[in-house]
Design a protein around this motif. Structure first.
Motif, PDB file in Angstrom:
ATOM      1  N   ARG A   1       0.830  -1.207   0.000  1.00  0.00           N
ATOM      2  CA  ARG A   1       0.000   0.000   0.000  1.00  0.00           C
ATOM      3  C   ARG A   1       0.864   1.256   0.000  1.00  0.00           C
ATOM      4  NH1 ARG A   1      -2.630   3.604   3.461  1.00  0.00           N
ATOM      5  NH2 ARG A   1      -1.439   2.870   5.238  1.00  0.00           N
TER       6      ARG A   1
ATOM      7  N   GLU B   1      -3.636  -5.185  -4.182  1.00  0.00           N
ATOM      8  CA  GLU B   1      -3.349  -3.752  -4.174  1.00  0.00           C
ATOM      9  C   GLU B   1      -3.437  -3.176  -5.581  1.00  0.00           C
ATOM     10  OE1 GLU B   1      -2.690  -0.047  -2.777  1.00  0.00           O
ATOM     11  OE2 GLU B   1      -3.100  -1.870  -1.631  1.00  0.00           O
TER      12      GLU B   1
ATOM     13  N   ASN C   1      -7.092  -2.856  -6.356  1.00  0.00           N
ATOM     14  CA  ASN C   1      -7.711  -1.739  -5.638  1.00  0.00           C
ATOM     15  C   ASN C   1      -7.394  -0.401  -6.297  1.00  0.00           C
ATOM     16  OD1 ASN C   1      -8.944  -3.309  -3.685  1.00  0.00           O
ATOM     17  ND2 ASN C   1      -7.192  -3.266  -2.310  1.00  0.00           N
ATOM     18  N   ARG C   2      -6.187  -0.271  -6.857  1.00  0.00           N
ATOM     19  CA  ARG C   2      -5.808   0.987  -7.512  1.00  0.00           C
ATOM     20  C   ARG C   2      -6.231   1.020  -8.985  1.00  0.00           C
ATOM     21  NH1 ARG C   2       0.256   2.698  -5.435  1.00  0.00           N
ATOM     22  NH2 ARG C   2       0.120   1.813  -3.327  1.00  0.00           N
TER      23      ARG C   2
ATOM     24  N   LEU D   1     -13.340  -6.244   1.314  1.00  0.00           N
ATOM     25  CA  LEU D   1     -13.317  -4.971   2.027  1.00  0.00           C
ATOM     26  C   LEU D   1     -14.624  -4.768   2.792  1.00  0.00           C
ATOM     27  CD1 LEU D   1     -11.713  -2.586  -0.634  1.00  0.00           C
ATOM     28  CD2 LEU D   1     -10.607  -3.735   1.284  1.00  0.00           C
TER      29      LEU D   1
ATOM     30  N   ASP E   1     -16.637  -1.971   5.715  1.00  0.00           N
ATOM     31  CA  ASP E   1     -16.629  -0.642   6.314  1.00  0.00           C
ATOM     32  C   ASP E   1     -16.424  -0.756   7.818  1.00  0.00           C
ATOM     33  OD1 ASP E   1     -17.160   0.821   3.936  1.00  0.00           O
ATOM     34  OD2 ASP E   1     -19.256   0.198   4.050  1.00  0.00           O
TER      35      ASP E   1
ATOM     36  N   TYR F   1      -8.638   1.993   3.192  1.00  0.00           N
ATOM     37  CA  TYR F   1      -8.998   2.716   1.975  1.00  0.00           C
ATOM     38  C   TYR F   1     -10.090   3.727   2.315  1.00  0.00           C
ATOM     39  CZ  TYR F   1      -6.414  -1.152   0.082  1.00  0.00           C
ATOM     40  OH  TYR F   1      -5.414  -2.076  -0.155  1.00  0.00           O
TER      41      TYR F   1
ATOM     42  N   GLU G   1     -13.002   6.757  -3.901  1.00  0.00           N
ATOM     43  CA  GLU G   1     -11.799   6.585  -4.714  1.00  0.00           C
ATOM     44  C   GLU G   1     -10.858   5.543  -4.133  1.00  0.00           C
ATOM     45  OE1 GLU G   1     -12.833   9.117  -2.776  1.00  0.00           O
ATOM     46  OE2 GLU G   1     -11.422  10.778  -3.039  1.00  0.00           O
ATOM     47  N   LYS G   2     -11.188   5.040  -2.922  1.00  0.00           N
ATOM     48  CA  LYS G   2     -10.359   4.033  -2.239  1.00  0.00           C
ATOM     49  C   LYS G   2      -8.910   4.512  -2.107  1.00  0.00           C
ATOM     50  CE  LYS G   2     -12.965  -0.241  -2.988  1.00  0.00           C
ATOM     51  NZ  LYS G   2     -14.238   0.430  -3.227  1.00  0.00           N
TER      52      LYS G   2
ATOM     53  N   ALA H   1      -5.437   5.283  -0.532  1.00  0.00           N
ATOM     54  CA  ALA H   1      -4.652   4.553   0.464  1.00  0.00           C
ATOM     55  C   ALA H   1      -4.149   5.460   1.575  1.00  0.00           C
ATOM     56  CB  ALA H   1      -3.469   3.859  -0.213  1.00  0.00           C
TER      57      ALA H   1
ATOM     58  N   GLN I   1     -12.582   1.692   4.789  1.00  0.00           N
ATOM     59  CA  GLN I   1     -12.677   0.251   4.592  1.00  0.00           C
ATOM     60  C   GLN I   1     -11.338  -0.419   4.872  1.00  0.00           C
ATOM     61  OE1 GLN I   1     -14.115   0.196   0.437  1.00  0.00           O
ATOM     62  NE2 GLN I   1     -16.009  -0.690   1.217  1.00  0.00           N
TER      63      GLN I   1
END
Length: 220
Positions: A18, A46, A49-50, A85, A87, A112, A116-117, A119, A135
């Motif tokens: 991350r 990762e 996620n991005r 993920l 919350d 996240y 936009e998650k 980092a 999250q």
């Protein structure tokens, strides 16, 4: 030195990746054969996620490698459920987000922020006044519960103050105290439906009672 359990190692790898830049992640993605299975899974998560795209190298491609058994696209990874993920709370100001980020970073828990998650707080482009969800991966929830006991937001709307803390609060089944300590994760096999049978071990500081449960966040 005692080695980390699978859950702890997964969190360590996830936090490490991350913190890397996009270019560094792309570079590692081209050298996955040198990584362990767990590292490959954490790296792939990762990158997903991005929403990064791994461009092909311009040099002549080497012989095609054998398919990776734990691809995040085949849905058969034994860690798929742990990587989901969930919350843990909502932050309503930059100050509160920075406060929570410091706590999660100190605990080594990757997180996240917002749709936009991001980092980290520096990557947030949304409006904090609208409330931004925080999250983490399912496997980190027991550790996050400990962190949230030290998090005291200053700008949270009144209606939010009880709901989210109640969702994550663990109560001793014997004395109903919230002075509960997470002790260990006993990773079990998957059942016939492909769901993990892992158990989370807890101890009550108030009465000393010990028990196990599945560690899932309850939904109201």
């Amino acid at each position: 030195m005692q080695s980390l359990d699978p859950a702890g190692e997964w969190l360590r790898l996830s936090e490490h990746y991350r913190r890397l830049s996009d270019d560094e992640l792309v570079g590692l993605a081209r050298q996955t054969s040198e990584l362990t299975d767990g590292a490959q899974q954490a790296l792939a998560q990762e990158i997903a996620n991005r929403r990064l795209k791994i461009p092909p190298e311009e040099s002549v491609a080497p012989p095609s490698p054998e398919p990776e058994p734990d691809s995040t696209e085949d849905g058969e990874s034994p860690y798929a459920e742990d990587r989901e993920l969930v919350d843990i709370c909502t932050v309503w100001s930059l100050a509160d987000a920075l406060k929570l980020q410091r706590l999660l970073d100190a605990a080594g828990i990757p997180f996240y922020l917002g749709p936009e998650k991001a980092a980290g707080v520096e990557g947030v482009t949304s409006n904090f006044a609208d409330g931004l969800g925080v999250q983490i991966m399912q496997v980190g929830v027991p550790f996050a519960r400990q962190v949230l006991q030290q998090y005291f937001p200053a700008d949270e709307p009144p209606e939010e103050k009880t709901d989210e803390s109640d969702n994550l609060a663990i109560h001793c089944p014997k004395c109903h105290s919230t002075e509960v300590v997470f002790e260990d994760l006993d990773r079990g096999p998957e059942n016939s439906e492909g769901k993990s049978l892992s158990k989370f071990k807890w101890t009550c500081d108030s009465c000393g009672h010990e028990w196990e449960d599945d560690g899932l966040v309850s939904e109201k």
